[in-house]
Design a protein around this motif. Structure first.
Motif: not given
Length: 164
Positions: A27-28, A34-36, A80-82
């Protein structure tokens, strides 16, 4: 040979799975760029108001996969999948969805020593309990290309974390 617009559009879609235990830097890394991303933690907060509430995991990941499908259907180039995405089984769900939309699937694997992740975890605002960290570290399965990934990027040090 004629190529339809849908085939051309679909070929340019990409799903990026973040892979790593809590505290590994996923996540960091996203935030610093600045990727959502579609975040399991953010969905958990939307549903319950509590990022630590693990009782709604089925609903959280149902919604996460639904949002992924909607993004792919609408032609969003990169998603992106966080989430931790620690096991082959967990990752396979996203690979199947991506394949349905003819999208590539990549992994950003935050491969940090468990001691580093544990120390970072202790310094975070939201601390994952030691028992949960032990469980998550123990269930981790190293991502492999034969799962269906186009590429795996292994991030092992701070310098590499800032390289992308």
């Amino acid at each position: 040979m004629t190529v339809s617009i849908e085939q051309t559009k679909a070929a340019s879609l990409l799903v990026v799975l973040m892979v790593g235990v809590p505290g590994s830097g996923k996540s960091s890394w996203l935030k610093s760029r600045n990727i959502q991303a579609i975040s399991s933690d953010e969905i958990r907060v939307l549903l319950t108001g509590d990022v630590t509430n693990q009782t709604v995991n089925r609903q959280v990941f149902f919604l996460l996969r639904m949002i992924l499908r909607l993004r792919l259907r609408s032609g969003q180039a990169v998603t992106y999948i966080d989430a931790t995405n620690l096991t082959r089984w967990e990752r396979q769900q996203y690979i199947r969805i991506a394949q349905k939309f003819q999208a590539d699937t990549e992994v950003l694997w935050f491969n940090v020593p468990s001691e580093v992740a544990r120390e970072r975890n202790r310094l975070r605002e939201r601390i994952v309990p030691d028992e949960a960290m032990n469980y998550l570290v123990g269930k981790f399965e190293e991502p492999q290309l034969d799962e269906g990934f186009t590429r795996i990027r292994r991030i092992t040090e701070e310098a590499e974390m800032s390289a992308f």
